[in-house]
Design an enzyme around this catalytic site. Structure first.
Site, PDB file in Angstrom:
ATOM      1  CG  PHE A 138      92.650  45.306 -14.019  1.00 47.48           C
ATOM      2  CD1 PHE A 138      93.611  44.379 -14.379  1.00 47.48           C
ATOM      3  CD2 PHE A 138      92.700  45.857 -12.741  1.00 47.48           C
ATOM      4  CE1 PHE A 138      94.609  44.012 -13.485  1.00 47.48           C
ATOM      5  CE2 PHE A 138      93.693  45.484 -11.841  1.00 47.48           C
ATOM      6  CZ  PHE A 138      94.646  44.556 -12.220  1.00 47.48           C
ATOM      7  CG  ASP A 207      92.882  51.678 -17.018  1.00 49.61           C
ATOM      8  OD1 ASP A 207      94.038  51.540 -17.474  1.00 49.61           O
ATOM      9  OD2 ASP A 207      92.551  51.315 -15.883  1.00 49.61           O
ATOM     10  CE1 TYR A 232     101.503  47.573 -12.336  1.00 44.50           C
ATOM     11  CE2 TYR A 232     101.399  49.579 -11.043  1.00 44.50           C
ATOM     12  CZ  TYR A 232     100.791  48.437 -11.537  1.00 44.50           C
ATOM     13  OH  TYR A 232      99.487  48.178 -11.233  1.00 44.50           O
ATOM     14  CE  LYS A 233      99.504  46.573 -15.287  1.00 45.09           C
ATOM     15  NZ  LYS A 233      98.062  46.808 -15.308  1.00 45.09           N
ATOM     16  NE  ARG A 381      98.512  38.954 -18.704  1.00 45.40           N
ATOM     17  CZ  ARG A 381      98.491  40.113 -18.050  1.00 45.40           C
ATOM     18  NH1 ARG A 381      97.547  40.999 -18.292  1.00 45.40           N
ATOM     19  NH2 ARG A 381      99.392  40.384 -17.130  1.00 45.40           N
TER      20      ARG A 381
HETATM   21  C1  LIG Z   1      97.394  47.031 -14.110  1.00 47.13           C
HETATM   22  C2  LIG Z   1      96.041  47.643 -14.127  1.00 47.13           C
HETATM   23  C3  LIG Z   1      95.560  48.346 -13.016  1.00 47.13           C
HETATM   24  C4  LIG Z   1      96.386  48.412 -11.766  1.00 47.13           C
HETATM   25  O1  LIG Z   1      95.875  49.247 -10.807  1.00 47.13           O
HETATM   26  P1  LIG Z   1      96.746  49.547  -9.495  1.00 47.13           P
HETATM   27  O2  LIG Z   1      95.985  50.551  -8.774  1.00 47.13           O
HETATM   28  O3  LIG Z   1      98.098  49.985  -9.974  1.00 47.13           O
HETATM   29  O4  LIG Z   1      96.910  48.260  -8.757  1.00 47.13           O
HETATM   30  C5  LIG Z   1      94.327  48.960 -13.106  1.00 47.13           C
HETATM   31  N1  LIG Z   1      93.595  48.872 -14.228  1.00 47.13           N
HETATM   32  C6  LIG Z   1      94.016  48.182 -15.306  1.00 47.13           C
HETATM   33  C7  LIG Z   1      93.179  48.120 -16.538  1.00 47.13           C
HETATM   34  C8  LIG Z   1      95.243  47.534 -15.280  1.00 47.13           C
HETATM   35  O5  LIG Z   1      95.662  46.850 -16.331  1.00 47.13           O
END
Ligand SMILES: *Cc1c(COP(=O)(O)O)cnc(C)c1O
Length: 411
Positions: A138, A207, A232-233, A381
């Site tokens: 990500f 992560d 939040y997921k 997705r």
């Molecule tokens: C959703 C997600 C993020 C989100 O990061 P924020 O700082 O909350 O915007 C980061 N890394 C991964 C792998 C994600 O899936």
């Protein structure tokens, strides 16, 4: 599509519908759905923003009107505001296989990636100048790791997770990996890769954004060093709810935060000019916590009471298996290709379908009540949140997808 194919798929629809109802009837988590605010659509985007648990607004109302409105400053003590980051961290801990006292809820995932990567580089010590970063990550993780590397004098080595063992060496300081790939839904081998990182004398940072709340993580069991994740997921904490940082107990004394704010001070109200870090997970704090979001998350976590992560994982795999079977039965051959691994050991809780006209297909799915998301340029997705997605939802999503694809002849 030929006549025969149409006939076959019509009888297939009936079989799969019956099967969906059987699976829903036997689902031990089926009763969780009524805890959530959902409409009669199919919500397959809980891996971007989890649904709202119905009891949360009243709890937040209390935070605003009584805790803030009436108690005001007293709430830092009397409503437990001050200790919320560690208390809520301990609520998340069993969901990711961590003993209490190692997780703090604070800031965003991006900020926690920064803290974790810099602190891990400091733990790894002198003489190691490489930070290995999941090349498929990500983007935010990659951006932040690159900045952390510049600040600490390390070099970034982008590497596919499967190639990490070959890339490790005496120069490796830190390895930053995603447990589940946000795009493909591939689950990486956390135990095996962590062991390989340790064998090379390096520090593993994971992560967990796309795994926590959907599958067992086993942070303590597998000896993970540091981990970050969002809430939040799959944890349904609400838009922008604060993320968390795990620092294994054995590293806490050496955890040297690059953002040593007053909240992580051993004596925050001493207001001394010199910094002395707090013990334990509080060392990962920075500044004043975002209490309203934090307590929204705390309330949302009630939906996990009495739920075991193994049951969640079993249902998640059954949902994604069933979705793949329905897609296979309903969607004309060649229109979509799954990029999600078929092996359970390599699958997270989502299915990603490559589709040439994905960009025009997803809005039409959403129009018909099936909400997934588009990962540009060509990936549809679908995330499966085991607490509120059922098997009839899955059958319907695949059926609507086939209808939309039949109308959209492809580019
Ligand atoms: C959703 C997600 C993020 C989100 O990061 P924020 O700082 O909350 O915007 C980061 N890394 C991964 C792998 C994600 O899936």
């Amino acid at each position: 599509m030929s006549e025969t194919a149409t006939t076959t798929s019509a009888s297939g629809t009936e079989d799969l519908l019956v099967r969906a109802l059987e699976l829903d009837a036997a689902d031990p988590l089926a009763d969780r759905r009524e805890l959530f605010a959902l409409d009669d659509g199919v919500y397959l985007d809980g891996n971007s923003l989890g649904a709202l648990p119905l009891h949360v607004p009243a709890r937040v109302q209390d935070v605003l009107t009584r805790q803030w409105g009436e108690l005001r400053i007293r709430s830092w003590d009397e409503s437990g505001w001050w200790t919320a980051p560690e208390r809520i961290g301990d609520r998340i801990a069993p969901l990711v296989g961590a003993a209490a006292g190692q997780i703090v809820v604070s800031d965003s995932t991006s900020v926690n990636v920064f803290k974790a990567v810099v602190a891990a580089a400091r733990i790894a010590g002198e003489g190691r100048d490489e930070i290995l970063v999941d090349a498929t990550t990500f983007p935010t993780d990659g951006y932040i790791a690159a900045s952390a590397a510049r600040l600490t004098g390390h070099r970034i080595v982008p590497v596919a997770p499967a190639d990490v063992p070959a890339a490790l060496g005496p120069r490796t300081a830190v390895v930053l990996l995603n447990h589940v790939d946000y795009r493909s839904g591939r689950l990486h081998d956390l135990p095996g890769l962590t062991a390989a990182v340790h064998a090379a004398g390096a520090v593993a940072v994971w992560d967990l954004c796309h795994s926590a709340g959907a599958l067992p993580v086993g942070l303590d069991e597998h000896g993970v060093d540091l981990a970050v994740g969002c809430t939040y997921k799959y944890l349904n904490g609400g838009p922008g709810s604060p993320a968390y940082l795990y620092v294994a107990e054995r590293h806490q004394a050496a955890f040297d935060s690059p953002l040593p704010g007053w909240n992580s001070h051993a004596d925050p109200f001493g207001m001394t000019p010199g910094y002395a870090p707090a013990d334990g997970s509080a060392r990962g704090r920075v500044g004043t916590p975002d209490i309203v979001s934090m307590l929204t998350l705390e309330a949302a976590l009630d939906v996990w009471d009495g739920v075991g992560v193994d049951a969640v994982r079993a249902k998640s795999l059954a949902l994604t298996d069933f979705f793949l079977a329905c897609v296979e039965a309903y969607v004309p051959a060649g229109r979509v290709t799954s990029v999600t691994p078929t092996a359970h050991a390599e699958r997270g809780s989502q299915v990603a379908l490559r589709c040439d006209d994905a960009a025009s297909v997803m809005p039409r799915l959403v129009e018909r009540g099936v909400v997934g998301d588009l990962r540009r340029p060509d990936v549809l997705r679908f995330g499966f949140t085991p607490l509120y997605v059922g098997f009839a939802d899955v059958e319907r999503a695949a059926r609507v997808l086939a209808e939309v694809l039949a109308e959209n002849p492809g580019d």
